[in-house]
Design an enzyme around this catalytic site. Structure first.
Site, PDB file in Angstrom:
ATOM      1  N   GLN A 130       0.879  -1.174   0.000  1.00 51.33           N
ATOM      2  CA  GLN A 130       0.000   0.000   0.000  1.00 51.33           C
ATOM      3  C   GLN A 130       0.907   1.211   0.000  1.00 51.33           C
ATOM      4  OE1 GLN A 130      -3.184   0.770  -0.419  1.00 51.33           O
ATOM      5  NE2 GLN A 130      -2.555   2.896  -0.195  1.00 51.33           N
ATOM      6  N   GLN A 132       0.344   4.485  -1.158  1.00 52.31           N
ATOM      7  CA  GLN A 132      -0.161   5.838  -0.931  1.00 52.31           C
ATOM      8  C   GLN A 132      -0.140   6.168   0.561  1.00 52.31           C
ATOM      9  OE1 GLN A 132      -4.258   6.482  -2.097  1.00 52.31           O
ATOM     10  NE2 GLN A 132      -4.002   8.680  -2.278  1.00 52.31           N
ATOM     11  N   GLY A 259     -10.764   1.114   2.159  1.00 53.02           N
ATOM     12  CA  GLY A 259     -11.870   0.484   1.467  1.00 53.02           C
ATOM     13  C   GLY A 259     -11.407  -0.056   0.128  1.00 53.02           C
ATOM     14  N   GLY A 260     -10.664   0.764  -0.567  1.00 55.78           N
ATOM     15  CA  GLY A 260     -10.096   0.357  -1.836  1.00 55.78           C
ATOM     16  C   GLY A 260      -8.888   1.209  -2.151  1.00 55.78           C
ATOM     17  N   MET A 261      -8.048   0.710  -3.042  1.00 57.33           N
ATOM     18  CA  MET A 261      -6.911   1.482  -3.528  1.00 57.33           C
ATOM     19  C   MET A 261      -6.905   1.372  -5.044  1.00 57.33           C
ATOM     20  SD  MET A 261      -4.439   3.457  -2.935  1.00 57.33           S
ATOM     21  CE  MET A 261      -3.549   4.215  -4.294  1.00 57.33           C
ATOM     22  N   GLU A 262      -6.893   2.529  -5.680  1.00 57.81           N
ATOM     23  CA  GLU A 262      -7.153   2.628  -7.107  1.00 57.81           C
ATOM     24  C   GLU A 262      -5.950   2.292  -7.977  1.00 57.81           C
ATOM     25  OE1 GLU A 262      -6.142   6.812  -5.491  1.00 57.81           O
ATOM     26  OE2 GLU A 262      -7.292   5.073  -4.840  1.00 57.81           O
ATOM     27  N   ASN A 263      -5.164   1.298  -7.602  1.00 53.05           N
ATOM     28  CA  ASN A 263      -4.003   0.938  -8.405  1.00 53.05           C
ATOM     29  C   ASN A 263      -4.440   0.673  -9.851  1.00 53.05           C
ATOM     30  OD1 ASN A 263      -2.224   0.894  -6.080  1.00 53.05           O
ATOM     31  ND2 ASN A 263      -3.273  -0.989  -5.507  1.00 53.05           N
ATOM     32  N   HIS A 286     -16.323   4.194  -6.924  1.00 50.08           N
ATOM     33  CA  HIS A 286     -15.333   5.185  -6.475  1.00 50.08           C
ATOM     34  C   HIS A 286     -13.952   4.862  -7.035  1.00 50.08           C
ATOM     35  CE1 HIS A 286     -13.642   8.152  -3.594  1.00 50.08           C
ATOM     36  NE2 HIS A 286     -12.605   7.327  -3.608  1.00 50.08           N
ATOM     37  N   GLU A 287     -13.511   3.614  -6.863  1.00 49.98           N
ATOM     38  CA  GLU A 287     -12.164   3.261  -7.323  1.00 49.98           C
ATOM     39  C   GLU A 287     -12.074   3.309  -8.844  1.00 49.98           C
ATOM     40  OE1 GLU A 287     -10.115   3.355  -5.037  1.00 49.98           O
ATOM     41  OE2 GLU A 287     -11.528   3.137  -3.398  1.00 49.98           O
ATOM     42  N   HIS A 290     -11.513   6.795 -10.050  1.00 50.53           N
ATOM     43  CA  HIS A 290     -10.113   7.216  -9.931  1.00 50.53           C
ATOM     44  C   HIS A 290      -9.328   6.964 -11.217  1.00 50.53           C
ATOM     45  CE1 HIS A 290      -9.156   8.820  -6.037  1.00 50.53           C
ATOM     46  NE2 HIS A 290      -9.727   7.832  -5.378  1.00 50.53           N
ATOM     47  N   GLU A 309      -9.607  13.221  -4.659  1.00 53.48           N
ATOM     48  CA  GLU A 309     -10.712  12.574  -3.939  1.00 53.48           C
ATOM     49  C   GLU A 309     -12.049  13.304  -4.080  1.00 53.48           C
ATOM     50  OE1 GLU A 309     -10.455   9.728  -3.127  1.00 53.48           O
ATOM     51  OE2 GLU A 309      -8.381   9.280  -2.617  1.00 53.48           O
ATOM     52  N   ASP A 364      -0.349  11.079   5.797  1.00 52.72           N
ATOM     53  CA  ASP A 364      -1.327  10.133   6.324  1.00 52.72           C
ATOM     54  C   ASP A 364      -2.075  10.702   7.524  1.00 52.72           C
ATOM     55  OD1 ASP A 364      -1.967   7.782   5.069  1.00 52.72           O
ATOM     56  OD2 ASP A 364      -0.150   6.753   5.693  1.00 52.72           O
ATOM     57  N   TYR A 372     -12.630  14.605   0.415  1.00 51.74           N
ATOM     58  CA  TYR A 372     -13.616  13.803  -0.296  1.00 51.74           C
ATOM     59  C   TYR A 372     -14.958  14.527  -0.397  1.00 51.74           C
ATOM     60  CZ  TYR A 372     -10.562   9.693   0.523  1.00 51.74           C
ATOM     61  OH  TYR A 372      -9.514   8.797   0.550  1.00 51.74           O
ATOM     62  N   ARG A 549      -9.797  -2.008   8.438  1.00 47.49           N
ATOM     63  CA  ARG A 549     -10.057  -0.852   7.588  1.00 47.49           C
ATOM     64  C   ARG A 549     -10.017   0.415   8.427  1.00 47.49           C
ATOM     65  NH1 ARG A 549     -15.332  -0.535   3.586  1.00 47.49           N
ATOM     66  NH2 ARG A 549     -14.914   1.535   2.687  1.00 47.49           N
TER      67      ARG A 549
END
Length: 595
Positions: A130, A132, A259-263, A286-287, A290, A309, A364, A372, A549
């Site tokens: 992860q 970000q 929740g998610g990571m937009e890789n 959402h992802e 992105h 965001e 962070d 958001y 989470r």
């Protein structure tokens, strides 16, 4: 030459001198030592012809050697270690356009979580990264700023019974020897480079989408994400073509902190969205969004995170409206406004601006919901002011014009005025633009949204508070968003008898929906009910052990930390739950439980 890079307070890199344009990784994954070892090769561009030094970001990396592609050593130095920023790796490259760094990660690399077999559904080890916001430097020496983009390729070797995936072109089956090769031909910032290794299976969702997960999860995930292809088509109708080839989803173990990571090409997703009724799949919208706002046009620094965001929440709700209809979307907008009001109350006034000031801080530690929800609400205001058709045309042109580039707040605001507001005859004062971007809280001209579905909930809450028996409440056909609103609408002093009655009828303590469960546990803690009911206390402990989470466990821990009794219980639970959390979640809860 392209425009100059904006100075990033969270990176040692000097991209206006020498910048990395392509990265080649060659890595071995060692589950026994919890290390990645190998080499990184960099293709360089000398933007300043007089510059002879390449500066990379690192964080507790073991740099073994640095040289040219012929194996000749190059002078290098590691700067003083900063707990947040790590150390600058400065390499004397002269006029070279390719250099090689041999290195190994630390077992404490904050981007990488190594899961033991007992922590996975398959009983086999698992790792995921992860990166970000600034954690890519903990597993790759890189110019770790969102404003710097690279293409990359990689060769990764893993145990032969495991599958390796990256934010790149991916296999759908295991290799026989555990070696995998990857390519990402589109340039991406370092925080979007990702790696996962586990006992994974693949299921197709559509012509260009699919899902990876452990065997016990993959069928349920494929059912849950059945609308993915429809979401991609809706997004393309709104704002232009999807430019990343495939859109696949990887469902990670519960310790994943987001929740998610937009890789790109491979969204990392929490298993908490597998509610069994498709009620939480808006996270996929959402992802996916992105893929335009964030991955295609990226914030230049983390002070500009609202450009990622805020745009994505706006885009997400537009996708939801296309797929599920306006009434569904209005409920999301109302819940988002509730989240925003709470965030404004919890954050310092300066952290409620859209353009943040995170210099000297770990990004962070920045505000959670402000970029958001306030960002999305600002875009909704612009849409209402100029009209949806005109705003959609502006956004589509924006994603086309600045594709694969970075964007800062000042540049965006000028572009907004030149291309949309001025031609529409709208002034900055008309929008209260400065109050939105450089002011605290929510300005007075914020849009408001009525939701008939929530009005029905409010009627039932009023009846309950007026003395109606919980068995007589009319809740037939309610969806999860209405249940979240119901729980949030119950006052803290409603009384243990009422809480016992609603829990007995609706089973909130045992809810498998993380949104409902979080809202319920927050109420149970704030009211003191959790301390009176052993079953609810057990549900609380189970929730905090089962989920990693960060957003949701932080809410519950924050409520606990508000009283001495709650803080004691929080620390008791955290002592055994902390080892199962990702470092991102650990850092968040460490701060929450520190007086």
């Amino acid at each position: 030459m392209p425009r100059s890079f904006i100075a990033d307070p969270h990176s040692h890199a000097r991209p206006n001198e020498v910048v990395v344009r392509h990265l080649t990784l060659d890595l071995d994954v060692d589950f026994d030592s919890h290390r990645l070892t190998g080499r990184a090769t960099y293709d360089l561009e000398h933007r300043d012809q007089q510059a002879t030094r390449l500066v990379l970001d690192t964080w507790q990396l073991d740099v073994v050697a640095v040289g040219d592609v012929d194996g000749n050593d190059l002078p290098f130095s590691l700067g003083t270690h900063d707990p947040v920023l790590g150390s600058a790796l400065t390499i004397e490259v002269g006029a070279l356009d390719r250099v090689v760094v041999q290195y190994a990660t630390s077992p404490e690399a904050r981007a990488v979580q190594w899961l033991e077999p007992e922590q996975t559904a398959s009983g086999k080890p698992f790792l995921f990264t992860q990166s970000q916001p600034i954690l890519a430097r903990t597993w790759i020496p890189c110019q770790d700023s969102p404003g710097i983009r690279v293409t990359y390729d990689a060769a990764v070797r893993v145990p032969s019974d495991l599958l390796a995936l990256m934010s790149a072109e991916n296999p759908t089956e295991r290799s026989t020897d555990g070696r995998y090769e990857f390519s990402m031909p589109q340039p991406v910032p370092s925080y979007l480079i990702a790696l996962a290794v586990g006992d994974l299976e693949f299921r197709e969702l559509g012509a260009r989408s699919g899902v990876y997960a452990e065997a016990s999860v993959v069928e349920g995930a494929a059912w849950e994400f059945a609308d993915t292809e429809a979401m991609i088509e809706a997004a393309e109708r709104l704002y232009g073509p999807y430019r990343w080839g495939r859109y696949d989803i990887l469902v990670l173990p519960p310790s994943f902190p987001y929740g998610g990571m937009e890789n790109p090409r491979l969204t990392f997703a929490t298993p908490t969205i597998l509610a069994g009724d498709r009620s939480l799949v808006t996270l996929i919208a959402h992802e996916l969004a992105h893929s335009w706002s964030g991955n295609l046009v990226t914030n230049a620094t983390w002070n500009d995170i609202w450009l990622n965001e805020g745009f994505t929440v706006y885009f997400e709700t537009r996708i939801d409206e296309e797929v599920y209809g306006a009434p569904y979307t209005t409920m999301l907008l109302r819940l988002g406004r509730q989240d925003l009001e709470r965030a404004v109350a919890d954050e310092t006034p300066r952290d409620t601006w859209l353009e943040l000031d995170l210099a000297g801080r770990d990004p962070d530690e920045g505000p959670t919901k402000i970029p958001y929800e306030k960002g999305s609400l600002f875009l909704r205001l612009i849409e209402e002011t100029v009209g949806r058709e005109r705003f959609d045309a502006f956004l589509r042109d924006y994603f086309d014009r600045f594709a694969f580039e970075s964007m800062d707040t000042a540049t965006f605001l000028k572009h907004l005025s030149d291309e949309l507001l001025d031609p529409a005859g709208v002034s900055a004062d008309d929008l209260q633009l400065e109050a939105w971007v450089h002011g605290p809280g929510v300005p007075s001209n914020a849009p408001d949204y009525a939701a008939d579905a929530f009005d029905r909930v409010d009627e039932q809450v009023a009846a309950l508070l007026g003395g109606a028996d919980v068995a007589t409440l009319d809740t037939d056909g309610w969806v999860s968003h209405q249940w979240v609103h119901f729980v949030r609408a119950l006052p803290v002093d409603v009384g243990a008898a009422t809480l016992r009655a609603v829990d007995g009828r609706f089973g909130f303590s045992a809810s498998g929906n993380i949104e409902i469960a979080t809202a319920w546990l927050e109420l149970a803690v704030a009211s003191g009910y959790v301390f009176e009911e052993p079953d609810v206390d057990r549900a609380l402990a189970d929730f905090l052990h089962r989920h990693g989470r960060a957003l949701y466990i932080r809410r519950v821990y924050t409520r606990l930390a508000a009283s001495e009794r709650g803080l004691e219980r929080a620390r008791e639970i955290y002592a055994t739950a902390r080892p199962t959390y990702h470092s991102v979640s650990q850092a968040v809860i460490d701060r929450t439980l520190t007086p």
